[in-house]
Design an enzyme around this catalytic site. Structure first.
Site, PDB file in Angstrom:
ATOM      1  CB  SER A   1      33.145  37.267  33.024  1.00 16.08           C
ATOM      2  OG  SER A   1      34.344  37.460  33.828  1.00 16.08           O
TER       3      SER A   1
ATOM      4  CG  HIS B   1      35.837  41.625  31.204  1.00 15.36           C
ATOM      5  ND1 HIS B   1      35.704  40.853  30.208  1.00 15.36           N
ATOM      6  CD2 HIS B   1      35.513  40.746  32.456  1.00 15.36           C
ATOM      7  CE1 HIS B   1      35.875  39.531  30.508  1.00 15.36           C
ATOM      8  NE2 HIS B   1      35.969  39.437  31.827  1.00 15.36           N
TER       9      HIS B   1
ATOM     10  CD  GLU C   1      36.363  42.134  26.674  1.00 15.08           C
ATOM     11  OE1 GLU C   1      36.864  41.606  25.575  1.00 15.08           O
ATOM     12  OE2 GLU C   1      35.825  41.841  27.546  1.00 15.08           O
TER      13      GLU C   1
ATOM     14  CG  ASN D   1      35.020  35.748  28.311  1.00 11.77           C
ATOM     15  OD1 ASN D   1      36.307  35.341  28.180  1.00 11.77           O
ATOM     16  ND2 ASN D   1      34.713  36.299  29.532  1.00 11.77           N
TER      17      ASN D   1
HETATM   18  N1  LIG Z   1      38.588  34.814  37.605  1.00 13.90           N
HETATM   19  C1  LIG Z   1      38.589  35.353  36.318  1.00 13.90           C
HETATM   20  O1  LIG Z   1      39.141  34.520  35.206  1.00 13.90           O
HETATM   21  C2  LIG Z   1      37.704  36.268  36.046  1.00 13.90           C
HETATM   22  C3  LIG Z   1      38.313  37.247  34.824  1.00 13.90           C
HETATM   23  C4  LIG Z   1      37.584  38.368  34.603  1.00 13.90           C
HETATM   24  C5  LIG Z   1      36.477  38.900  35.270  1.00 13.90           C
HETATM   25  N2  LIG Z   1      36.086  38.004  36.248  1.00 13.90           N
HETATM   26  C6  LIG Z   1      34.944  38.596  37.231  1.00 13.90           C
HETATM   27  O2  LIG Z   1      35.413  39.136  38.504  1.00 13.90           O
HETATM   28  C7  LIG Z   1      34.460  38.893  39.471  1.00 13.90           C
HETATM   29  C8  LIG Z   1      35.185  38.389  40.685  1.00 13.90           C
HETATM   30  O3  LIG Z   1      35.871  37.169  40.312  1.00 13.90           O
HETATM   31  P1  LIG Z   1      37.069  36.497  40.979  1.00 13.90           P
HETATM   32  O4  LIG Z   1      37.384  35.265  40.244  1.00 13.90           O
HETATM   33  O5  LIG Z   1      37.973  37.152  41.372  1.00 13.90           O
HETATM   34  O6  LIG Z   1      36.194  35.792  42.210  1.00 13.90           O
HETATM   35  P2  LIG Z   1      36.608  35.207  43.658  1.00 13.90           P
HETATM   36  O7  LIG Z   1      35.667  34.459  44.235  1.00 13.90           O
HETATM   37  O8  LIG Z   1      38.228  34.854  43.605  1.00 13.90           O
HETATM   38  O9  LIG Z   1      36.663  36.860  44.715  1.00 13.90           O
HETATM   39  C9  LIG Z   1      35.598  37.282  44.861  1.00 13.90           C
HETATM   40  C10 LIG Z   1      36.102  38.087  46.040  1.00 13.90           C
HETATM   41  O10 LIG Z   1      34.815  38.755  46.594  1.00 13.90           O
HETATM   42  C11 LIG Z   1      34.736  38.841  47.862  1.00 13.90           C
HETATM   43  N3  LIG Z   1      33.248  39.362  48.169  1.00 13.90           N
HETATM   44  C12 LIG Z   1      32.099  38.756  48.048  1.00 13.90           C
HETATM   45  N4  LIG Z   1      31.130  39.731  48.305  1.00 13.90           N
HETATM   46  C13 LIG Z   1      31.658  40.849  48.818  1.00 13.90           C
HETATM   47  C14 LIG Z   1      31.082  42.231  49.265  1.00 13.90           C
HETATM   48  N5  LIG Z   1      29.795  42.398  49.325  1.00 13.90           N
HETATM   49  N6  LIG Z   1      32.096  43.088  49.689  1.00 13.90           N
HETATM   50  C15 LIG Z   1      33.388  42.762  49.614  1.00 13.90           C
HETATM   51  N7  LIG Z   1      33.935  41.706  48.858  1.00 13.90           N
HETATM   52  C16 LIG Z   1      33.047  40.889  48.844  1.00 13.90           C
HETATM   53  C17 LIG Z   1      35.001  37.571  48.335  1.00 13.90           C
HETATM   54  O11 LIG Z   1      35.356  37.457  49.623  1.00 13.90           O
HETATM   55  C18 LIG Z   1      36.024  37.186  47.438  1.00 13.90           C
HETATM   56  O12 LIG Z   1      37.285  37.436  48.125  1.00 13.90           O
HETATM   57  C19 LIG Z   1      33.523  38.200  39.054  1.00 13.90           C
HETATM   58  O13 LIG Z   1      32.418  39.095  38.633  1.00 13.90           O
HETATM   59  C20 LIG Z   1      34.054  37.521  37.713  1.00 13.90           C
HETATM   60  O14 LIG Z   1      33.069  37.116  36.999  1.00 13.90           O
HETATM   61  C21 LIG Z   1      36.659  36.959  36.689  1.00 13.90           C
END
Ligand SMILES: NC(=O)c1ccc[n+]([C@@H]2O[C@H](COP(=O)([O-])OP(=O)(O)OC[C@H]3O[C@@H](n4cnc5c(N)ncnc54)[C@H](O)[C@@H]3O)[C@@H](O)[C@H]2O)c1
Length: 286
Positions: free
Chosen positions: A120, A141, A153, A191
């Site tokens: 993000s 994204h 995106e 964002n």
């Molecule tokens: N939550 C949101 O609203 C949102 C929206 C758009 C983008 N994002 C982006 O998406 C990404 C994930 O966010 P999220 O909210 O899903 O996080 P989250 O913490 O819910 O999930 C991350 C997952 O990745 C796993 N993980 C970590 N390192 C790993 C690895 N090396 N190999 C395999 N799995 C691994 C963790 O165990 C966890 O389950 C981030 O970059 C975030 O910025 C989040």
């Protein structure tokens, strides 16, 4: 343009599980990678649950649910991504973790595959530079919840080549999404606009002595928002919003981008919104 048949999704948390669901429903073989089998299993259960709800609501048939689930498997072995045409990374929002992962994928994934990050707030260019093939890495994204919100995106760095970039765009379209093209700039499109706007909304709570209920009503009934700003921050997660605000503020330096004091205090107190059962509003299940 060669069709994408197999997609890898690395990280099956909030976003990754949703993205995996989108891919499996789009008819492609989907391999989800997590750090433990238990986390992979939990993600699969979540996907099964949401697909089941879709059947209950008449959005898909029981056969479509079963077929989508059959196309989605989870693993802890990144080597299983070798046959993927597209790998979408959705691990923790940490630059070094993402760079390490893509460095490792260099030795696993075929040279013609497309690599994508769901970051993000990090620079897609910085992530791309960690790989030996920065021209093949793009930002995809998705928005939360990924199976529900149509926008993706498609973020282009200066290093990206046309082929992989357009393949990522075409795949998002094929998956029923509404992709839009943009350059790799802080906050991309939504964002960049929404974070300072939500921060302004929260500041108005104190400045104009408005209740969260009334602020939400004001923006819904006066500005036509489908959901009020306080409900939206609760849905996004207060901690996620604070983190994204800090990143945008660090990148662009405008005061409005810094998280309002009230949100920082809420995040510290564990009032994270829907997921903790309490934010601006209280929720029955945390
Ligand atoms: N939550 C949101 O609203 C949102 C929206 C758009 C983008 N994002 C982006 O998406 C990404 C994930 O966010 P999220 O909210 O899903 O996080 P989250 O913490 O819910 O999930 C991350 C997952 O990745 C796993 N993980 C970590 N390192 C790993 C690895 N090396 N190999 C395999 N799995 C691994 C963790 O165990 C966890 O389950 C981030 O970059 C975030 O910025 C989040």
């Amino acid at each position: 343009m060669a069709e994408i048949r197999t997609v890898g999704v690395v990280g099956l948390g909030t976003m990754g599980a949703g993205i995996a669901q989108v891919c499996a429903q789009a008819g492609v073989e989907t391999i989800g990678v997590e750090v433990t089998e238990e986390l992979g299993g939990r993600a699969r259960e979540r996907v099964a649950h949401y697909l089941g709800r879709g059947v209950e609501k008449g959005r898909l048939t029981g056969e479509e649910r079963d077929a989508a689930l059959a196309r989605f498997r989870t693993t802890t072995d990144r080597g299983d991504l070798a046959g993927c045409d597209l790998v979408i990374e959705a691990i923790v929002e940490d630059l070094e973790a993402k760079r390490d992962l893509f460095r490792e994928l260099d030795g696993i994934v075929a040279p013609e595959a497309v690599l994508a990050t769901n970051t993000s707030a990090l620079s897609v260019t910085e992530i791309a530079r960690a790989t030996g093939r920065p021209e093949r890495l793009v930002g995809m994204h998705f928005f939360n919840p990924a199976p529900v919100l149509p926008l993706v995106e498609i973020v282009r760095t200066e290093l990206a080549a046309d082929g992989p970039y357009e393949r990522a765009y075409a795949f998002a379209e094929r998956a029923g999404k509404e992709p839009v093209r943009c350059r790799d700039t802080p906050g991309f499109i939504v964002n960049r606009i929404l974070i300072p706007l939500l921060n302004d909304c929260v500041r108005v709570l104190d400045e104009a002595a408005v209740t969260p209920e009334d602020l939400d009503r004001a923006m819904r009934f006066g500005a036509g928002w489908p959901i009020g700003p306080c409900s939206l921050v609760d849905l996004i997660g207060v901690d996620i919003h604070v983190h994204a605000s800090e990143a945008l503020h660090a990148a662009l330096g405008e005061r409005r981008m810094a998280p309002p004091e009230r949100l920082v205090r809420m995040a510290e107190a564990g009032e994270l919104g829907r997921k903790s059962g309490r934010g601006f509003f209280t929720y029955e299940s945390g």
